[in-house]
Write an enzyme that holds these catalytic residues in place. Sequence first.
Site, PDB file in Angstrom:
ATOM      1  N   HIS A  53       0.833  -1.203   0.000  1.00 18.31           N
ATOM      2  CA  HIS A  53       0.000   0.000   0.000  1.00 18.31           C
ATOM      3  C   HIS A  53       0.877   1.267   0.000  1.00 18.31           C
ATOM      4  O   HIS A  53       0.758   2.122  -0.873  1.00 18.31           O
ATOM      5  CB  HIS A  53      -0.917  -0.033   1.226  1.00 18.31           C
ATOM      6  CG  HIS A  53      -1.746   1.195   1.419  1.00 18.31           C
ATOM      7  ND1 HIS A  53      -3.106   1.208   1.262  1.00 18.31           N
ATOM      8  CD2 HIS A  53      -1.413   2.465   1.762  1.00 18.31           C
ATOM      9  CE1 HIS A  53      -3.576   2.423   1.489  1.00 18.31           C
ATOM     10  NE2 HIS A  53      -2.560   3.211   1.811  1.00 18.31           N
ATOM     11  N   GLU A  54       1.756   1.364   0.978  1.00 17.84           N
ATOM     12  CA  GLU A  54       2.573   2.580   1.114  1.00 17.84           C
ATOM     13  C   GLU A  54       3.478   2.776  -0.104  1.00 17.84           C
ATOM     14  O   GLU A  54       3.690   3.900  -0.557  1.00 17.84           O
ATOM     15  CB  GLU A  54       3.427   2.538   2.384  1.00 17.84           C
ATOM     16  CG  GLU A  54       2.636   2.525   3.678  1.00 17.84           C
ATOM     17  CD  GLU A  54       1.642   3.665   3.803  1.00 17.84           C
ATOM     18  OE1 GLU A  54       1.840   4.734   3.186  1.00 17.84           O
ATOM     19  OE2 GLU A  54       0.640   3.470   4.512  1.00 17.84           O
TER      20      GLU A  54
ATOM     21  N   HIS B 244       1.886   4.619  -2.835  1.00 19.27           N
ATOM     22  CA  HIS B 244       1.925   6.081  -2.713  1.00 19.27           C
ATOM     23  C   HIS B 244       3.258   6.627  -3.235  1.00 19.27           C
ATOM     24  O   HIS B 244       3.310   7.676  -3.875  1.00 19.27           O
ATOM     25  CB  HIS B 244       1.753   6.512  -1.251  1.00 19.27           C
ATOM     26  CG  HIS B 244       0.373   6.306  -0.708  1.00 19.27           C
ATOM     27  ND1 HIS B 244      -0.769   6.647  -1.391  1.00 19.27           N
ATOM     28  CD2 HIS B 244      -0.053   5.794   0.482  1.00 19.27           C
ATOM     29  CE1 HIS B 244      -1.838   6.356  -0.648  1.00 19.27           C
ATOM     30  NE2 HIS B 244      -1.421   5.832   0.490  1.00 19.27           N
TER      31      HIS B 244
ATOM     32  N   HIS C  37       3.057   6.820  -6.881  1.00 18.46           N
ATOM     33  CA  HIS C  37       2.194   7.938  -7.263  1.00 18.46           C
ATOM     34  C   HIS C  37       2.994   9.247  -7.239  1.00 18.46           C
ATOM     35  O   HIS C  37       2.888  10.084  -8.130  1.00 18.46           O
ATOM     36  CB  HIS C  37       1.023   8.012  -6.274  1.00 18.46           C
ATOM     37  CG  HIS C  37      -0.222   8.642  -6.826  1.00 18.46           C
ATOM     38  ND1 HIS C  37      -1.449   8.474  -6.247  1.00 18.46           N
ATOM     39  CD2 HIS C  37      -0.438   9.449  -7.888  1.00 18.46           C
ATOM     40  CE1 HIS C  37      -2.367   9.143  -6.940  1.00 18.46           C
ATOM     41  NE2 HIS C  37      -1.771   9.752  -7.933  1.00 18.46           N
TER      42      HIS C  37
ATOM     43  N   GLU D 212      -6.416   7.495  -1.760  1.00 20.80           N
ATOM     44  CA  GLU D 212      -6.097   6.168  -1.224  1.00 20.80           C
ATOM     45  C   GLU D 212      -6.430   5.034  -2.193  1.00 20.80           C
ATOM     46  O   GLU D 212      -5.947   3.909  -2.028  1.00 20.80           O
ATOM     47  CB  GLU D 212      -6.827   5.928   0.104  1.00 20.80           C
ATOM     48  CG  GLU D 212      -6.385   6.836   1.246  1.00 20.80           C
ATOM     49  CD  GLU D 212      -4.916   6.648   1.618  1.00 20.80           C
ATOM     50  OE1 GLU D 212      -4.379   5.548   1.381  1.00 20.80           O
ATOM     51  OE2 GLU D 212      -4.313   7.603   2.122  1.00 20.80           O
TER      52      GLU D 212
ATOM     53  N   TYR E 194     -14.050   6.992   2.705  1.00 22.14           N
ATOM     54  CA  TYR E 194     -13.377   5.704   2.892  1.00 22.14           C
ATOM     55  C   TYR E 194     -14.005   4.620   2.030  1.00 22.14           C
ATOM     56  O   TYR E 194     -13.318   3.908   1.294  1.00 22.14           O
ATOM     57  CB  TYR E 194     -13.423   5.294   4.369  1.00 22.14           C
ATOM     58  CG  TYR E 194     -12.628   6.196   5.271  1.00 22.14           C
ATOM     59  CD1 TYR E 194     -11.250   6.320   5.093  1.00 22.14           C
ATOM     60  CD2 TYR E 194     -13.229   6.917   6.279  1.00 22.14           C
ATOM     61  CE1 TYR E 194     -10.504   7.140   5.923  1.00 22.14           C
ATOM     62  CE2 TYR E 194     -12.492   7.739   7.115  1.00 22.14           C
ATOM     63  CZ  TYR E 194     -11.127   7.849   6.931  1.00 22.14           C
ATOM     64  OH  TYR E 194     -10.393   8.657   7.746  1.00 22.14           O
TER      65      TYR E 194
HETATM   66 ZN   LIG Z   1      -2.518   5.271   2.196  1.00 25.80          ZN
END
Ligand SMILES: [Zn+2]
Length: 749
Positions: free
Chosen positions: A530-531, A534, A537, A559, A672
């Site tokens: 996940h991180e 980012h 991105h 997210e 969310y």
């Molecule tokens: Zn995140």
Amino acid sequence: MRPIGLRRNRGQLLTLPGDFPGARSGLGWPARFGYVLKLMSWKLLPYVLLALPALCVNGVGQSAMPGDRLRQYEERAVRFNAVIRLPHFETTSNEVLETVSSTIAEANSALDRIAALDPRRVTFQNTVRALDDIGYQIGLADSRLYLIKETSTSGTVRDATTEALKRLEEWSVGLDYREDVYRAVKAYADQKPHLEGEDAKLLLETMRDYRRAGLGLPRAQRDGVERMRKELTGLCTDFESNVTKAEQAVKFTKAELEGVPDTFLAQIKTGPNEYTVMANITWHYMMVEENAKREETRKRLLLARDNLARAKNIPLLEKILPLRDDIAKVLGYKSWADYQTEIKMVKNAATAIDFLEKLKTGLQPKFDAEIAEFRKLKVQETGEANAQINIWDWRYFSNQLKKEKYDVDAEQLRVYFPYQRVLDGMFSIYQRIFGLKFERVEPPYTWVKDLQLYAVSDVKTGEPMGLFYLDMFPREGKYNHFAQFGIIEGKLLENGKYQRPVCSLVCNFPTPAPGQPSLLSHSDVETLFHEFGHAMHTILTRAKYSRFSGTSVPGDFVEAPSQMLENWVWDKRVLDSFAADYRDPSKKIPEEILGKLKAARLATEGTFYRRQISFGLMDLRLHTAIHDRNAKQTVPLSNEVMSRVFLPRPEGTAFVAYFGHIIGYDAGYYGYAWADAIAADMATVFERSSGGYFDPTAGRRLRTEIYEPGDSRDVNVSIEKFLGRQRSLEPFLEKLGIAKQQKVAGKEN
Ligand SMILES: [Zn+2]
């Protein structure tokens, strides 16, 4: 509020804990956050210190490029008309103070230059573009200091950066209302220049921010808005500090706490046969609600929790909501929810409400089935044929269900996830799908010994894309969660060269114990995927303006790409590409354990999302329906919405008084589930491609349609281009195991 044209998005992205401990037990996001923090105890510290030298030696699977390789990488960027540079990190308090002073002074004089422009000589370059440049410079200092605050090994420097950031923040608040600057920008906008694409979007959104701050209103009204905003800020600060300070001890006997683990009881023993549970401490609350066999115990604790901060915060909320409504109306919006969502992907409150209502309906059969399962367990346990599931029951029976039916021990997966193997495995997947090459380089400066630095290049052309640091293990004083921090954002510089980005992952993976490597949990692996999404991105951006580059996309979208990448770690093929028992790498993860984990997760998804939706709808309802004349309806209305969508809220409770999101994420909680739905939709592009989660064509499309443009075009357009079709809610419902059930139900009817 983000100052006009000034980038205050530090690019710091928390993991939304899809699968943190407690996540699937249905904690709200803030509660989960507290839970995770609690788990990250400093008991680990001695191991960290022991492990440091070993980590440095172990390094990464490949040898680092010598120092001049970093220089070669920087030089190669020149051929691509790009700039690669590492930031200069402040290392003393004086340097930190100096940075803030010079940043503020330089920004002030740059703003003065805009303000002093002759209205006949205003251009795109010297107004709108100049504002983006100023914002970029402030953002550089702000992001770097923020990273230092969270990672410096010196307490003095951490304190200095905390102070410095406060100063920067206070100064930037007044920027909204620099009317002299506004006049110059407006003079340019009034020329109705013919602009296209990103330039047009930059002008439009700069003017939109001014309008949203009230700068477009007549003087008296604008002053009114400014006054109301100040009052609102004060009330919100009070609300938040009441949430932080709220405390409620609830005392139980040992018999009343039957079922609660002994290790926990030992920690809360306050007298002979007296145990004190703090209703405000989330993990205390969870421990009891999930494990206490007696219904009366669970009920008593829930009633205490759902009345936290009530006496102080409800009167505040009865002022905050009408005040927000007044501000929105003066600015020309129907409601605060419309005002807040205007700048999001969803664009207005009606669309957000419609989305949640549809999802609520879609979830109905699954939610009903899950509650029926819980009820079956309760009937069994109590012997009462008519037993019903109350709001204080669902955590307990959800936990029982997982224990009895799925018998999952996620801990046993750790041996398959030694840190280095996972990192290398993830790198090779991301390099493959995005067409990239990561090379380890020696950082000239490190803030901690085991820091690593990687250079990213396009595999075909060799184009340098950017750099990322890895600061992966806990230590005292360090940020104690998992996040990606932007340090230098991408931007087209005034000289026509492109500044390539630099970012860092700041994580807290388990430190190696003596004689074994750092072993990650399955949810750690998910967090890493996940991180790192980012980071991609941030690094792959090609947006011209800092306002739009990297992860500076609307909050209800940012997210989604990373949440999509979480799917990778639930795929056996992906896991088998790297995960193996560290003691015997011929052993792969047993299909059976993974299957159980998936089934256990799916078993309470309906409950989890219905609860999320109940918060989302409550939040939107309060921000559309409460105004001056009906402020006293705040508690009844919020209870009514939550009761309708989730489980009935007991009389005499005021959950909303302790709901911190009502301040920071106001009219934003829907985001969310919104991002989850988009993530599931986007994942289908990979799932339906020939290479699945390894497919380089799908990966290339993610790179060019989502990561590269950032917010330089409407993300709705970017998503549809990536999908190659319109968006759909179906993949999300399918992922939750609902669509099929519904179809079956449809046939029966
Ligand atoms: Zn995140």
